[in-house]
Design an enzyme around this catalytic site. Structure first.
Site, PDB file in Angstrom:
ATOM      1  N   ARG A 177       0.640  -1.240   0.054  1.00 20.48           N
ATOM      2  CA  ARG A 177      -0.029   0.203   0.223  1.00 20.48           C
ATOM      3  C   ARG A 177       1.007   1.089  -0.279  1.00 20.48           C
ATOM      4  NH1 ARG A 177      -2.659  -1.449   5.691  1.00 20.48           N
ATOM      5  NH2 ARG A 177      -0.559  -2.285   5.638  1.00 20.48           N
ATOM      6  N   ASN A 234      -7.237  -6.736  -5.199  1.00 25.93           N
ATOM      7  CA  ASN A 234      -7.540  -5.563  -5.312  1.00 25.93           C
ATOM      8  C   ASN A 234      -8.982  -5.350  -5.590  1.00 25.93           C
ATOM      9  OD1 ASN A 234      -4.955  -4.552  -4.830  1.00 25.93           O
ATOM     10  ND2 ASN A 234      -4.522  -4.004  -6.712  1.00 25.93           N
ATOM     11  N   GLY A 283      -9.251   5.686  -5.381  1.00 28.02           N
ATOM     12  CA  GLY A 283      -8.439   6.280  -6.650  1.00 28.02           C
ATOM     13  C   GLY A 283      -7.067   5.485  -6.707  1.00 28.02           C
ATOM     14  N   CYS A 286      -3.671   2.060  -8.646  1.00 27.19           N
ATOM     15  CA  CYS A 286      -3.889   0.654  -8.642  1.00 27.19           C
ATOM     16  C   CYS A 286      -5.324   0.149  -9.109  1.00 27.19           C
ATOM     17  CB  CYS A 286      -3.140  -0.014  -7.391  1.00 27.19           C
ATOM     18  SG  CYS A 286      -1.685   0.358  -7.064  1.00 27.19           S
TER      19      CYS A 286
END
Ligand code: UGA
Length: 465
Positions: A177, A234, A283, A286
């Site tokens: 992250r 994700n 946003g 990724c």
């Protein structure tokens, strides 16, 4: 930077079946993933060469400065360069020549149709093959669609028939992250390795031995599984965000409180509270790109994964909802001046790529409003991406004379804002909270009208107009 993993310097067997021992590693691409990979592997005791075609970037890195903001990275860079384990070059041949493992960390931007553009991956694979001098692994670290490893393997076979069976592709996706990338790289929840030979698994166990000895879970699989799993993770995080944002829209109509609903949902361990913060949406470089690429891949393989399209649609609706709140409070947006607090796509980074704050800013500019932003780190990047945006030097300076503030990014420092002072500097006392950062009672006590996300608004008399 304190690194509490082994140095990897001594060769000794470990409980997890991994053997410690420093390895020679090259990392192609020194963006967010590549640079964090460089620093974390060097701090595990490996000898690492970071490689990037951008000469200016290489000069900056050699001086121990990261081209982007990431907590602890500059410090880590300097420490590992000083240790002699980390260096940088723009010469791919030099980087790859003696490497046992080559990480591919180049960008995979979206094509116009949403598919991942894998040209940089193909080029990196071809150059690796050309310069390889003996047995080596090429590791996919960038997020890539399923099937990419097979493509890379074909490139290796075509380029180097003389090294048949010696150049092997391994999939080892990242789960870093931004803002916590070094911490995630050195203390991962799991390490995922897809390989096609015992040699591939063995080399990766040796590489990550310092983390495995510390008890990190290693999942070893075939190659397509990690390629899919990276997108799957994700997409499921984005799905949770869109789900709670859908609930926020419903709460705004039915009068419920999405924050309390998130707590109730989160109390069920099968659901979990993480990634249930309603707001302006997700946003960054990724989620938006990966969701599109995953949906395109799925469609190309003959499965219409409509759920993914809905996730994207609900995410876009979060911006519409913020615009509607401003319109509701201010009537016409032409000639109104709006302050955007937080421009990075999330706190702890200066990254503004696909930032919801800038998507909102762009919409407001189209509506005829003037916008001024403030961000503790990302002002310069935001200005470059959205030239119509003015940048304030502080939150109160940005808000001065504005007809409203929108909280776009949940930087912790916004929680400490003096709301009474904010009210005094504003031309119109309005806060639209796109991250639900404030206690509505405190905002009301400061005399501000308050439009949170998925929670009942606090609207003093005489606001409209
Ligand atoms: C994400 C994943 O969390 C990583 O595991 C993954 O490795 C990485 O993408 C990647 O593919 O490289 P990152 O993009 O750094 O990491 O950011 P996140 O912390 O996941 O946040 C993404 C966006 O979701 C941000 O805009 C954030 O504000 C938003 N978000 C997050 C919400 O709107 N609500 C939430 O509850 C959580």
């Amino acid at each position: 930077m304190e690194v509490d993993v082994g140095t990897g310097a001594e060769a000794e067997p470990t409980g997890g079946g991994a053997t410690m021992g420093a390895m020679r590693v090259a990392v192609t691409g020194t963006g967010h993933v590549g640079l964090v990979t460089c620093v974390s592997l060097a701090s595990m005791g490996h000898t690492v060469v970071g490689c990037d075609a951008d000469q200016e970037k290489i000069s900056l890195l050699r001086s121990g400065v990261s081209p982007f903001y990431e907590p602890g990275l500059d410090e880590g860079l300097r420490e590992q360069i000083a240790s002699g384990r980390l260096c940088f070059t723009s010469d791919r041949e030099e980087a790859v020549r003696d490497a046992e493992i080559v990480f591919i960390c180049v960008g995979t931007p979206a094509r116009l149709n949403g598919e991942a553009n894998l040209l940089a991956i193909e080029r990196a694979a071809r150059q690796f093959a050309r310069h390889a001098t003996g047995p080596a692994l090429i590791v996919e670290k960038s997020t890539v669609p399923a099937g990419t490893a097979g493509r890379i393997q074909r490139v290796l076979q075509l380029e180097r028939p003389d090294l048949a069976g010696q150049l092997e592709v391994v999939s080892n996706p990242e789960f870093l992250r931004e803002g916590k990338a070094l911490q995630d790289a050195l203390h991962p929840d799991r390490i995922l390795v897809g390989a096609s030979s015992p040699r591939g698994f063995e080399a990766m166990r040796r590489l990550y031995a310092p983390l495995l000895t510390n008890g990190c879970r290693l999942i070893e699989t075939d190659i397509p599984t990690p390629e899919l799993a990276n997108h799957a993770c994700n997409a499921s995080l984005a799905l949770k965000i869109s789900y709670v944002n859908g609930l926020a829209r419903l709460c705004e109509r039915a009068g419920g409180d999405v924050l309390t609903i998130a707590e109730i949902m989160g109390a069920d361990p099968r659901i979990g509270r993480d990634f249930l913060d309603a707001g302006l949406g997700y946003g960054g470089y990724c989620f938006p790109k990966d969701l599109q690429a995953f949906e395109r891949l799925s469609s190309r393989l003959g499965y219409e994964f409509g759920l993914l399209r809905e996730v994207v649609k609900i995410n876009e609706e979060a911006i519409d909802a913020a615009v509607e709140k401003l319109r509701d409070a201010l009537w016409n947006l032409e000639d109104k001046r709006i302050a955007l607090f937080g421009l990075a796509f999330k706190p702890g980074t200066d990254d503004t790529r696909f930032s919801p704050a800038l998507a909102l800013g762009e919409r407001l500019l189209k509506e005829g409003a003037r916008i001024i932003g403030y961000d503790p780190q990302a002002g310069a990047n935001a200005k470059e991406e959205l030239p119509g945006l003015e940048i304030g030097i502080g939150p109160y300076e940005a808000a001065a004379g504005c007809h409203g503030v929108v909280i776009c990014t949940d930087w912790p420092e916004f929680r400490a804002l003096d709301l009474h002072h904010l009210k005094r500097v504003l031309a119109f006392p309005l806060v639209v909270d796109g991250r639900n950062m404030f206690d509505p009672r405190e905002v009301r006590a400061a005399g501000l009208a308050y439009y949170p996300t998925g929670r009942p608004p606090v609207e003093p008399d005489g606001l409209a107009g």
